[in-house]
Structures are given as C-alpha cells and as structure tokens.
Write an enzyme that holds these catalytic residues in place. Structure first.
Site, PDB file in Angstrom:
ATOM      1  N   SER A 144      28.365  60.314  56.898  1.00 21.28           N
ATOM      2  CA  SER A 144      29.288  61.282  56.277  1.00 21.28           C
ATOM      3  C   SER A 144      30.265  61.805  57.309  1.00 21.28           C
ATOM      4  CB  SER A 144      28.501  62.453  55.695  1.00 21.28           C
ATOM      5  OG  SER A 144      29.399  63.467  55.278  1.00 21.28           O
ATOM      6  N   TYR A 156      22.078  69.214  56.476  1.00 20.49           N
ATOM      7  CA  TYR A 156      22.592  67.930  55.991  1.00 20.49           C
ATOM      8  C   TYR A 156      23.431  67.250  57.086  1.00 20.49           C
ATOM      9  CZ  TYR A 156      25.536  64.739  53.215  1.00 20.49           C
ATOM     10  OH  TYR A 156      26.210  63.644  52.732  1.00 20.49           O
TER      11      TYR A 156
HETATM   12  N1  LIG Z   1      29.861  61.972  47.571  1.00 21.02           N
HETATM   13  C1  LIG Z   1      30.428  62.243  48.743  1.00 21.02           C
HETATM   14  O1  LIG Z   1      31.497  62.872  48.819  1.00 21.02           O
HETATM   15  C2  LIG Z   1      29.784  61.771  50.010  1.00 21.02           C
HETATM   16  C3  LIG Z   1      30.478  62.041  51.213  1.00 21.02           C
HETATM   17  C4  LIG Z   1      29.924  61.609  52.394  1.00 21.02           C
HETATM   18  C5  LIG Z   1      28.732  60.912  52.396  1.00 21.02           C
HETATM   19  N2  LIG Z   1      28.079  60.681  51.229  1.00 21.02           N
HETATM   20  C6  LIG Z   1      26.832  59.937  51.290  1.00 21.02           C
HETATM   21  O2  LIG Z   1      26.905  58.841  50.400  1.00 21.02           O
HETATM   22  C7  LIG Z   1      25.602  58.513  49.921  1.00 21.02           C
HETATM   23  C8  LIG Z   1      25.594  58.483  48.410  1.00 21.02           C
HETATM   24  O3  LIG Z   1      26.002  59.758  47.930  1.00 21.02           O
HETATM   25  P1  LIG Z   1      26.391  59.999  46.387  1.00 21.02           P
HETATM   26  O4  LIG Z   1      27.419  61.053  46.396  1.00 21.02           O
HETATM   27  O5  LIG Z   1      26.637  58.707  45.723  1.00 21.02           O
HETATM   28  O6  LIG Z   1      25.009  60.647  45.850  1.00 21.02           O
HETATM   29  P2  LIG Z   1      24.488  60.865  44.344  1.00 21.02           P
HETATM   30  O7  LIG Z   1      25.568  60.631  43.356  1.00 21.02           O
HETATM   31  O8  LIG Z   1      23.815  62.197  44.386  1.00 21.02           O
HETATM   32  O9  LIG Z   1      23.389  59.697  44.165  1.00 21.02           O
HETATM   33  C9  LIG Z   1      22.240  59.736  44.962  1.00 21.02           C
HETATM   34  C10 LIG Z   1      21.427  58.465  44.798  1.00 21.02           C
HETATM   35  O10 LIG Z   1      20.326  58.532  45.707  1.00 21.02           O
HETATM   36  C11 LIG Z   1      19.086  58.523  44.981  1.00 21.02           C
HETATM   37  N3  LIG Z   1      18.188  59.488  45.597  1.00 21.02           N
HETATM   38  C12 LIG Z   1      18.449  60.771  45.937  1.00 21.02           C
HETATM   39  N4  LIG Z   1      17.348  61.346  46.450  1.00 21.02           N
HETATM   40  C13 LIG Z   1      16.373  60.407  46.419  1.00 21.02           C
HETATM   41  C14 LIG Z   1      15.011  60.397  46.799  1.00 21.02           C
HETATM   42  N5  LIG Z   1      14.400  61.481  47.312  1.00 21.02           N
HETATM   43  N6  LIG Z   1      14.313  59.264  46.616  1.00 21.02           N
HETATM   44  C15 LIG Z   1      14.891  58.160  46.107  1.00 21.02           C
HETATM   45  N7  LIG Z   1      16.176  58.113  45.713  1.00 21.02           N
HETATM   46  C16 LIG Z   1      16.904  59.219  45.874  1.00 21.02           C
HETATM   47  C17 LIG Z   1      19.454  58.915  43.557  1.00 21.02           C
HETATM   48  O11 LIG Z   1      18.480  58.365  42.658  1.00 21.02           O
HETATM   49  P3  LIG Z   1      18.208  59.000  41.162  1.00 21.02           P
HETATM   50  O12 LIG Z   1      19.371  58.571  40.320  1.00 21.02           O
HETATM   51  O13 LIG Z   1      16.945  58.407  40.718  1.00 21.02           O
HETATM   52  O14 LIG Z   1      18.188  60.488  41.327  1.00 21.02           O
HETATM   53  C18 LIG Z   1      20.828  58.281  43.414  1.00 21.02           C
HETATM   54  O15 LIG Z   1      20.720  56.916  43.160  1.00 21.02           O
HETATM   55  C19 LIG Z   1      24.665  59.565  50.534  1.00 21.02           C
HETATM   56  O16 LIG Z   1      24.112  59.050  51.721  1.00 21.02           O
HETATM   57  C20 LIG Z   1      25.605  60.704  50.864  1.00 21.02           C
HETATM   58  O17 LIG Z   1      25.091  61.521  51.883  1.00 21.02           O
HETATM   59  C21 LIG Z   1      28.579  61.094  50.035  1.00 21.02           C
END
Ligand SMILES: NC(=O)c1ccc[n+]([C@@H]2O[C@H](COP(=O)([O-])OP(=O)(O)OC[C@H]3O[C@@H](n4cnc5c(N)ncnc54)[C@H](OP(=O)(O)O)[C@@H]3O)[C@@H](O)[C@H]2O)c1
Length: 256
Positions: A144, A156
């Site tokens: 991130s 985080y």
């Molecule tokens: N969105 C942003 O702006 C952003 C920015 C920088 C970095 N990131 C990084 O990008 C990655 C994806 O983020 P996102 O925004 O796509 O997240 P998201 O929409 O919240 O999706 C999270 C995913 O991870 C799974 N997950 C979460 N906790 C889990 C656990 N304890 N055990 C197993 N599976 C788990 C969820 O499964 P379920 O569907 O079963 O809950 C879902 O598939 C992360 O590493 C995040 O830190 C995101």
C-alpha cells in the site's frame, strides 16, 4: 493462447475487490486460478463462475486467515484443486485494515489480528508454497501507498511496511531458485475496503485532486500491473516495489 497457459496461480482474497480483478486477469492470461477467500461464499462463487464463463479455469479455496490452522486449511483446498500440479504464481492480496487502529485506540488484540492476517499469513503461506513452486515461479505482494504517505491508521501501515521488507528479502533469497518476488503498491482504489469513496459525495473529487491522472484507481488498474510481474515479460525484475496509483501526491494539481 495466454502467456500463463499451462500455469497455476493462487490469489489470496480473490472473492472481492483487487484480488477478484487479479484472479480474473491471471485467468484471462491462461492460468488455472485458486480463488482464495475468508467467508464470503457468494462472492467467491461469483469470481469462479465469471472465470469459467469466460473459458478459464478456477476453483474456490475457503480459509480464514489469522486464526489457528489457517495455512493448513488453505493448503488442503489448494492442493486438492491443483491435483498434483505445481504452483507457478502466488499473490498475497488478502488483508484487513483493522478499523481505526490508531496510536491512541489500538489494542493488543487489534495489533495481533492485523499482523496475523497481513504479515504472518503471507510468510507462512509462502513457506508452505515453496515446495510446490518451480523455477520461473512468481510471488507478488500487494502492499500500500501508506508505506510512504502517513495516515493515522498506524498498525495497518506498519503491516504493509513489513510486507515491503518481506518482498525484498524473499527476492534476494529465492533468486537462486529462479523465482521472482515483487510488490505492487496500490494507491486509493475503489473497493469495499474504501466504502467512503462512493458513500460520501465529494470524496472521489477530493481524491482526483490529489492524483496526477485526476481519478481514483479501479481494481483492474492494479490487476494489470500484477499481470506484468506474473508474466514472462517480468522475468528480469525482482525485489522491487511498484507504486500503482495514477500519480498520487506527485505534486499540487491546482484543483480542490
Ligand atoms: N482498496 C485500496 O484503496 C487499497 C489501497 C492500497 C492497498 N490495498 C491492498 O489491496 C489488497 C486488497 O484490498 P481490497 O481493497 O480489494 O480489499 P477488500 O475489498 O476488503 O477485499 C478483501 C479480500 O480479502 C479477503 N480477506 C480479508 N480478510 C481475510 C481473512 N482474515 N481471511 C481470509 N480472507 C480474507 C476477503 O475475503 P471475503 O470476501 O471472504 O471477506 C476479500 O476477498 C489488500 O492487501 C489491501 O491492503 C488496497
């Protein structure tokens, strides 16, 4: 034929958001994709069915990370789905923000949980995956931008800093096996993790004003960068972190 034809991939957290887009893109490139998720069966089923409907191969792997036995559960599902095939591409995407784990409000329980999901799980998933991986393998971590711009959610941010260190160390160690390890660092991307982007009128405009390309990111913007590292074109790149954020905080845009 896609560049990943005949290869396999595991994408953690592939039911929703960025992980879902990564799974779709790697499958479109020809990989058989293990769609890992924690609890949202319907979302994981939709990801798998979308891949299969497009002519790809995918199977779901349910395993909540950050709890005892998490890696065993994941590998039971993964190895059953692989059916004896090696693992070529491993994407550590699943993560949690831990709510408002600020320096004032963080608890030991918050800290342990966020580190268990975001840092401990990638380390021990990698440990278990390495015997399944062959020369030419790829490991891609999703970090991130909070590793270089400050936010109040310190716990985080600390987990993502740890992931960046993990990537450099692994890249160095696994080079001898011909495995590359790189980190993709998204900026502000429209997913469930960032509900405020679409819930609050004006938020999208504020983010656009911080970004050289004048918009926030979509999951596909991140998935396409991951696909480069997973591909043959990425063979000479390892131990690197790529900021994929549309030019976030490059400088004043003059817009508010
Ligand atoms: N969105 C942003 O702006 C952003 C920015 C920088 C970095 N990131 C990084 O990008 C990655 C994806 O983020 P996102 O925004 O796509 O997240 P998201 O929409 O919240 O999706 C999270 C995913 O991870 C799974 N997950 C979460 N906790 C889990 C656990 N304890 N055990 C197993 N599976 C788990 C969820 O499964 P379920 O569907 O079963 O809950 C879902 O598939 C992360 O590493 C995040 O830190 C995101």
């Amino acid at each position: 034929m896609g560049s990943l034809a005949g290869k396999t991939a595991l994408v953690t957290g592939a039911s929703r958001g960025i992980g879902r887009s990564i799974a779709l893109r790697l499958a479109a490139d020809g990989a058989a994709v293990a769609v890992h998720y924690g609890s949202n069966d319907a979302a994981a089923k939709d990801t798998v069915e979308t891949i299969i409907a497009a002519g790809g191969e995918a199977f779901p792997v349910r395993a909540e990370l950050g709890v005892p036995g998490d890696v065993d559960a994941l590998f039971a599902g993964l190895e059953a789905g692989l059916g004896g095939r090696p693992l070529d591409v491993l994407v550590h995407n699943a993560a949690v923000t831990g709510g408002a784990a600020t320096v004032e409000d963080a608890t030991v329980e918050d800290f342990d949980r966020v580190f268990a999901v975001n840092v401990r799980a990638p380390l021990f998933i990698t440990q278990r995956a390495l015997p399944l991986m062959r020369e030419g393998g790829r490991i891609i971590n999703i970090s991130s931008g909070v590793t270089w711009f400050a936010t109040p959610e310190v716990v985080y941010g600390m987990t993502k800093g740890a992931l960046n260190v993990f990537g450099r160390s692994l890249g160095h160690t696994l080079g001898a096996r011909g495995i590359t390890v790189n980190t993709v660092s998204p900026g502000i991307t429209e997913t469930d993790m960032n509900g405020w982007l679409t819930d609050n009128p004006g938020s999208a405009g504020e983010v656009a004003a911080m970004t050289a390309l004048r918009r926030h990111g979509q999951p596909e913007d991140i998935a396409d960068a991951v696909a480069f590292f997973a591909s043959e074109d990425g063979r000479w790149v390892t131990g690197q972190t790529l900021e994929v954020n549309g030019g976030l905080f490059l400088g004043p845009t003059g817009e508010r």
